[in-house]
Design a protein around this motif. Sequence first.
Motif, PDB file in Angstrom:
ATOM      1  N   LEU A 138       0.821  -1.210   0.000  1.00  0.00           N
ATOM      2  CA  LEU A 138       0.000   0.000   0.000  1.00  0.00           C
ATOM      3  C   LEU A 138       0.857   1.264   0.000  1.00  0.00           C
ATOM      4  CD1 LEU A 138      -2.791  -1.116   2.491  1.00  0.00           C
ATOM      5  CD2 LEU A 138      -3.075  -0.630   0.046  1.00  0.00           C
ATOM      6  N   GLY A 139       2.106   1.136   0.415  1.00  0.00           N
ATOM      7  CA  GLY A 139       3.004   2.279   0.385  1.00  0.00           C
ATOM      8  C   GLY A 139       3.819   2.373  -0.880  1.00  0.00           C
ATOM      9  N   SER A 140       3.540   1.499  -1.840  1.00  0.00           N
ATOM     10  CA  SER A 140       4.314   1.477  -3.082  1.00  0.00           C
ATOM     11  C   SER A 140       3.555   2.171  -4.202  1.00  0.00           C
ATOM     12  CB  SER A 140       4.615   0.030  -3.480  1.00  0.00           C
ATOM     13  OG  SER A 140       3.439  -0.592  -3.985  1.00  0.00           O
ATOM     14  N   ASN A 141       4.186   2.222  -5.371  1.00  0.00           N
ATOM     15  CA  ASN A 141       3.550   2.848  -6.531  1.00  0.00           C
ATOM     16  C   ASN A 141       2.711   1.858  -7.327  1.00  0.00           C
ATOM     17  OD1 ASN A 141       5.485   1.265  -7.696  1.00  0.00           O
ATOM     18  ND2 ASN A 141       6.597   2.931  -8.703  1.00  0.00           N
ATOM     19  N   LEU A 142       2.507   0.643  -6.801  1.00  0.00           N
ATOM     20  CA  LEU A 142       1.676  -0.340  -7.490  1.00  0.00           C
ATOM     21  C   LEU A 142       0.188  -0.118  -7.244  1.00  0.00           C
ATOM     22  CD1 LEU A 142       3.679  -3.640  -6.892  1.00  0.00           C
ATOM     23  CD2 LEU A 142       3.643  -2.194  -8.926  1.00  0.00           C
ATOM     24  N   VAL A 143      -0.133   0.714  -6.281  1.00  0.00           N
ATOM     25  CA  VAL A 143      -1.522   0.977  -5.947  1.00  0.00           C
ATOM     26  C   VAL A 143      -1.860   2.414  -6.304  1.00  0.00           C
ATOM     27  CG1 VAL A 143      -1.444  -0.704  -4.065  1.00  0.00           C
ATOM     28  CG2 VAL A 143      -1.016   1.706  -3.581  1.00  0.00           C
ATOM     29  N   SER A 144      -3.137   2.720  -6.244  1.00  0.00           N
ATOM     30  CA  SER A 144      -3.576   4.098  -6.456  1.00  0.00           C
ATOM     31  C   SER A 144      -4.588   4.444  -5.379  1.00  0.00           C
ATOM     32  CB  SER A 144      -4.212   4.259  -7.843  1.00  0.00           C
ATOM     33  OG  SER A 144      -5.519   3.708  -7.862  1.00  0.00           O
ATOM     34  N   ALA A 145      -5.071   5.664  -5.422  1.00  0.00           N
ATOM     35  CA  ALA A 145      -6.093   6.066  -4.460  1.00  0.00           C
ATOM     36  C   ALA A 145      -7.376   5.276  -4.653  1.00  0.00           C
ATOM     37  CB  ALA A 145      -6.375   7.556  -4.600  1.00  0.00           C
ATOM     38  N   ASN A 146      -7.521   4.622  -5.817  1.00  0.00           N
ATOM     39  CA  ASN A 146      -8.745   3.891  -6.124  1.00  0.00           C
ATOM     40  C   ASN A 146      -8.696   2.408  -5.779  1.00  0.00           C
ATOM     41  OD1 ASN A 146     -10.148   6.130  -7.456  1.00  0.00           O
ATOM     42  ND2 ASN A 146      -8.526   5.934  -8.978  1.00  0.00           N
ATOM     43  N   GLY A 147      -7.519   1.871  -5.421  1.00  0.00           N
ATOM     44  CA  GLY A 147      -7.512   0.464  -5.071  1.00  0.00           C
ATOM     45  C   GLY A 147      -6.155  -0.181  -5.167  1.00  0.00           C
ATOM     46  N   ILE A 148      -6.146  -1.465  -4.830  1.00  0.00           N
ATOM     47  CA  ILE A 148      -4.955  -2.295  -4.883  1.00  0.00           C
ATOM     48  C   ILE A 148      -5.197  -3.399  -5.897  1.00  0.00           C
ATOM     49  CG2 ILE A 148      -5.810  -3.671  -2.933  1.00  0.00           C
ATOM     50  CD1 ILE A 148      -2.921  -4.212  -2.147  1.00  0.00           C
ATOM     51  N   PRO A 149      -4.243  -3.715  -6.758  1.00  0.00           N
ATOM     52  CA  PRO A 149      -4.454  -4.779  -7.738  1.00  0.00           C
ATOM     53  C   PRO A 149      -4.630  -6.143  -7.065  1.00  0.00           C
ATOM     54  CG  PRO A 149      -2.548  -3.435  -8.299  1.00  0.00           C
ATOM     55  CD  PRO A 149      -2.944  -3.060  -6.917  1.00  0.00           C
ATOM     56  N   LEU A 150      -5.140  -7.084  -7.823  1.00  0.00           N
ATOM     57  CA  LEU A 150      -5.297  -8.444  -7.312  1.00  0.00           C
ATOM     58  C   LEU A 150      -3.961  -9.067  -6.960  1.00  0.00           C
ATOM     59  CD1 LEU A 150      -8.027  -9.814  -9.735  1.00  0.00           C
ATOM     60  CD2 LEU A 150      -8.201  -9.768  -7.237  1.00  0.00           C
ATOM     61  N   SER A 151      -2.924  -8.712  -7.708  1.00  0.00           N
ATOM     62  CA  SER A 151      -1.620  -9.319  -7.461  1.00  0.00           C
ATOM     63  C   SER A 151      -0.532  -8.468  -8.085  1.00  0.00           C
ATOM     64  CB  SER A 151      -1.570 -10.731  -8.050  1.00  0.00           C
ATOM     65  OG  SER A 151      -1.457 -10.679  -9.462  1.00  0.00           O
ATOM     66  N   SER A 152       0.693  -8.946  -7.956  1.00  0.00           N
ATOM     67  CA  SER A 152       1.832  -8.226  -8.483  1.00  0.00           C
ATOM     68  C   SER A 152       1.882  -8.215 -10.003  1.00  0.00           C
ATOM     69  CB  SER A 152       3.129  -8.849  -7.946  1.00  0.00           C
ATOM     70  OG  SER A 152       3.143 -10.250  -8.149  1.00  0.00           O
ATOM     71  N   VAL A 153       1.082  -9.048 -10.657  1.00  0.00           N
ATOM     72  CA  VAL A 153       1.063  -9.070 -12.124  1.00  0.00           C
ATOM     73  C   VAL A 153      -0.335  -8.829 -12.668  1.00  0.00           C
ATOM     74  CG1 VAL A 153       3.074 -10.556 -12.337  1.00  0.00           C
ATOM     75  CG2 VAL A 153       0.805 -11.584 -12.139  1.00  0.00           C
ATOM     76  N   ALA A 154      -1.202  -8.245 -11.876  1.00  0.00           N
ATOM     77  CA  ALA A 154      -2.597  -8.069 -12.281  1.00  0.00           C
ATOM     78  C   ALA A 154      -2.810  -6.873 -13.196  1.00  0.00           C
ATOM     79  CB  ALA A 154      -3.499  -7.937 -11.057  1.00  0.00           C
ATOM     80  N   GLN A 155      -1.747  -6.132 -13.507  1.00  0.00           N
ATOM     81  CA  GLN A 155      -1.822  -5.021 -14.450  1.00  0.00           C
ATOM     82  C   GLN A 155      -2.893  -4.003 -14.074  1.00  0.00           C
ATOM     83  OE1 GLN A 155      -2.276  -6.867 -18.271  1.00  0.00           O
ATOM     84  NE2 GLN A 155      -0.159  -7.545 -18.366  1.00  0.00           N
ATOM     85  N   GLY A 156      -2.953  -3.702 -12.801  1.00  0.00           N
ATOM     86  CA  GLY A 156      -3.827  -2.633 -12.347  1.00  0.00           C
ATOM     87  C   GLY A 156      -5.284  -2.990 -12.217  1.00  0.00           C
ATOM     88  N   GLN A 157      -5.625  -4.282 -12.272  1.00  0.00           N
ATOM     89  CA  GLN A 157      -7.018  -4.691 -12.139  1.00  0.00           C
ATOM     90  C   GLN A 157      -7.400  -4.818 -10.667  1.00  0.00           C
ATOM     91  OE1 GLN A 157      -9.344  -5.032 -14.686  1.00  0.00           O
ATOM     92  NE2 GLN A 157      -7.663  -4.014 -15.763  1.00  0.00           N
ATOM     93  N   VAL A 158      -8.424  -4.082 -10.270  1.00  0.00           N
ATOM     94  CA  VAL A 158      -8.891  -4.072  -8.891  1.00  0.00           C
ATOM     95  C   VAL A 158     -10.208  -4.829  -8.814  1.00  0.00           C
ATOM     96  CG1 VAL A 158      -9.590  -2.626  -6.936  1.00  0.00           C
ATOM     97  CG2 VAL A 158      -7.812  -1.826  -8.526  1.00  0.00           C
ATOM     98  N   ASN A 159     -10.345  -5.649  -7.799  1.00  0.00           N
ATOM     99  CA  ASN A 159     -11.615  -6.303  -7.526  1.00  0.00           C
ATOM    100  C   ASN A 159     -12.092  -5.813  -6.169  1.00  0.00           C
ATOM    101  OD1 ASN A 159     -13.495  -8.422  -6.402  1.00  0.00           O
ATOM    102  ND2 ASN A 159     -13.160  -9.306  -8.427  1.00  0.00           N
ATOM    103  N   ALA A 160     -13.159  -5.022  -6.169  1.00  0.00           N
ATOM    104  CA  ALA A 160     -13.628  -4.407  -4.927  1.00  0.00           C
ATOM    105  C   ALA A 160     -14.119  -5.455  -3.935  1.00  0.00           C
ATOM    106  CB  ALA A 160     -14.748  -3.406  -5.232  1.00  0.00           C
ATOM    107  N   ALA A 161     -14.770  -6.499  -4.435  1.00  0.00           N
ATOM    108  CA  ALA A 161     -15.277  -7.547  -3.539  1.00  0.00           C
ATOM    109  C   ALA A 161     -14.137  -8.238  -2.819  1.00  0.00           C
ATOM    110  CB  ALA A 161     -16.098  -8.559  -4.339  1.00  0.00           C
ATOM    111  N   TRP A 162     -13.094  -8.644  -3.576  1.00  0.00           N
ATOM    112  CA  TRP A 162     -11.981  -9.353  -2.946  1.00  0.00           C
ATOM    113  C   TRP A 162     -11.163  -8.405  -2.072  1.00  0.00           C
ATOM    114  CZ3 TRP A 162     -14.749 -12.963  -3.575  1.00  0.00           C
ATOM    115  CH2 TRP A 162     -14.998 -13.681  -4.730  1.00  0.00           C
ATOM    116  N   THR A 163     -11.143  -7.125  -2.407  1.00  0.00           N
ATOM    117  CA  THR A 163     -10.458  -6.162  -1.543  1.00  0.00           C
ATOM    118  C   THR A 163     -11.117  -6.104  -0.177  1.00  0.00           C
ATOM    119  OG1 THR A 163      -9.783  -4.823  -3.450  1.00  0.00           O
ATOM    120  CG2 THR A 163      -9.759  -3.754  -1.293  1.00  0.00           C
TER     121      THR A 163
END
Length: 807
Positions: free
Chosen positions: A517-542
């Motif tokens: 969460l402190g890295s540049n892999l996330v944004s204000a809108n969410g965290i990706p599913l994984s390190s290779v998820a290419q910015g795809q966020v799943n709100a339910a799994w979050t």
Amino acid sequence: MQSSNISTATGVEITSTRTIYTFQAGAMSLRITYLSPIEAADAVKQSLPFTYVSFEANSTDGKPHSVQVYSDITAEWVSGDRSSVVTWDTTKTSSTTFHRVKLRDPKPLIENQNQAEDVTLYYAMANDPNLSYRIGVSGDCRDQFVTTGSLSGTASTNSGVINNPFVSFAFALDLGTITQTQQPTTISVGIVRDLVASFPIGSTSRPLYPYFASQYSVIDTVIDSFVADYTSALQRAAALDTRITNAASQISPHYANLVSLAARQTIGATELTLSNGTDGVWNMSDVRMLMKDVGTSSRMNPVEVLYASFPFFLYLNATYGGQLLKPLLESQQFYDQPYAARDLGSAYPQAAGFRNPHSQGIEQSANMLIMSLAHARASGDGSLIYRYYDYLNRWAGYLVYNSLLPTTDQTNDPEQYTNSTNLAIKGIIGIKAMAEISRAVGKDNDTQYYLNASATMSNQWRSFTLASDPDHIPRFYGGTNSSWSIMYNLYADKLLQTNVVSDDIYQLTTSYLKTVLGSNLVSANGIPLSSVAQGQVNAAWTLFTAAIVTDPDVRNSLIERVWTAANNASNYDFASAYGLDAKSSSGMSSPAMGAMFSILALGVTAQKINVPSSGSSSTSQPQKTNVIGPAVGGTIGGLAILGTVVIAVIIWRRRTKNRSSPSQELMREGGLEGQWMSPYNYNPQENAQSNTQLNNQSRPLLSDPPPTNTPPEPVVGSIMSTKAREAMAERYRPAVPSSNVSSDPPASSSPPTEVSYPSAAPGSSSQVDALRAELVEIRRVMQGIQAEAAERFEAPPNYHDIQSQRP
């Protein structure tokens, strides 16, 4: 309201059941409330497909003003084809007046552009001396109201094309000269289908009807009752809103906002149904709730979407959760695979049934087992797990056989990879859930079998998972320290209190997520599913992940990001999946957002599970016992030994050398020693401090490196060839413990197919060739040790009996 000024929106409030807008129109403040009742305790009211719109006004200058209210609706509600011909009329009962609109040629159980083609639209108001109405061209109706403050009470015709021209079905009410309204002016809107769905029964289909039809015989009575119930419905809604908001606010204000957004979206994708016998009598024990995969597909009761939404139903009323599970369990009698089907059909509202094999056996089987136990615990109703025990038992056998090394099974997420740590633990939790299901229905042998299986496999999962880095959980066994995924499948362990995963795993997950969460892999809108998820966020799994972390700051950070995405996404509804920019999305208005209730569901009190007495008749459709069992796992409780460990033992015996670790020797011979840490070299004492805080500098959070200089992913799955694994499985494959229900399966049902081990992942280095050559020799000596191994390792329950029955 008539006014020379344009109304200006001044505020909006969203609760679980209401959306409330405020406007300023001249010297009057207006309050418009959209109320969609959620009836937790009344199935009849919950099944009514009606909603309310109410109007209140208050003078802001303290002076009285003349107020008239106008509202209309068009026929676009009844078809996705705007060129369709519709008919209409207006009816006045003793207490209400309502417009009725429907297609001239309705198409039962068909949708067009996600709109049902067999609905009737009702637009109703309570009778009042100052109420007027009109059906006519939209512009004419509105102009008349602006000019006169009332409507003519006429209909220009009784049919027409939806959009040529657009016709309005309008009401107007003169409130007189007032300083404020004494009570809300309320309009009721309903979309009714006489036949809700079809459900497969053998080669025929059973019609399903709206549940409220069991109480009402004519629609006029339904409308009169609903309109008259507004005051009470508002009180019940306000009480539910307060209950949910107060509980969620204990977590954070943003969490209260998320559950408020999700509640109507989740329940709005469902319909409560029942069947009617050939004698015309409603079968009140034959209740099903159906769910549409809104925003993604038209699938009926999609298992993974239901799984995501299940926390909402557990929190609201677990009985509804059972009614959602029931049709999925019923339909299994027509499915001949050893794992659970994915849904009831691909074209809501026709439950054609799911017939084809699929690649999500672990995912969907574990989902069904977890939900079945969750429903029984939250409701105290054990009738489903008793009645459909044989299906649950069959799926648990599949999980024992496949979960630890999920080489070909996939998830419903957009990314796929072998030996997923997240998918493996879900399967193991599903096995532990089966142990508790067996305990609840009094099958002690099965209970012990699955307890042993889950304990052994969870220990092995831990060993494999922490092998390459004891300080974090990678995406797959042997993954690098920059490989990660959000471990949302741990949520089921917390929800069911199965204790499959130890506390330090949750602490590791939390610590690593904090770093992510402190890295540049996330944004204000969410965290990706994984390190290779290419910015795809799943709100339910979050939100599932937020429910299991041990640090409130990490939890609230995950919640805040989903809230930010919902708050920023003005171009779509509350979506379950989206990009880090919160612009591209899928799952718009999806019921999967019931996952927002994941934290609240953890507080639902577990009930004592009551099952039918042993003398009760069972109407399940059990499958014949099959020899699908675990070829992975430990020796405890009769599990077959893990194939790779056996291979290591063979090498040790054949070479008669003392080695610190058999798997290290394999790596040494394959030229891979030092390139990764063997998952079989796990020492619990050495890893007791594995919850060390991650250091952002020493563990760079980058995408997974390309596999050019790494062993095949995963090495665990590459140690044995296909034939070696199949040989091991055939000799040591135990049977799924059979239930005591003694009925034969339906004639149309076939025994589940045998499950073959998947082929090994291809190697990426010539160094693996040496290892493969070693395995050729290993296969040759396999049969030479079968007899000895059979004596050393006890078979699981019923294995010897079933082996003797095999052809």
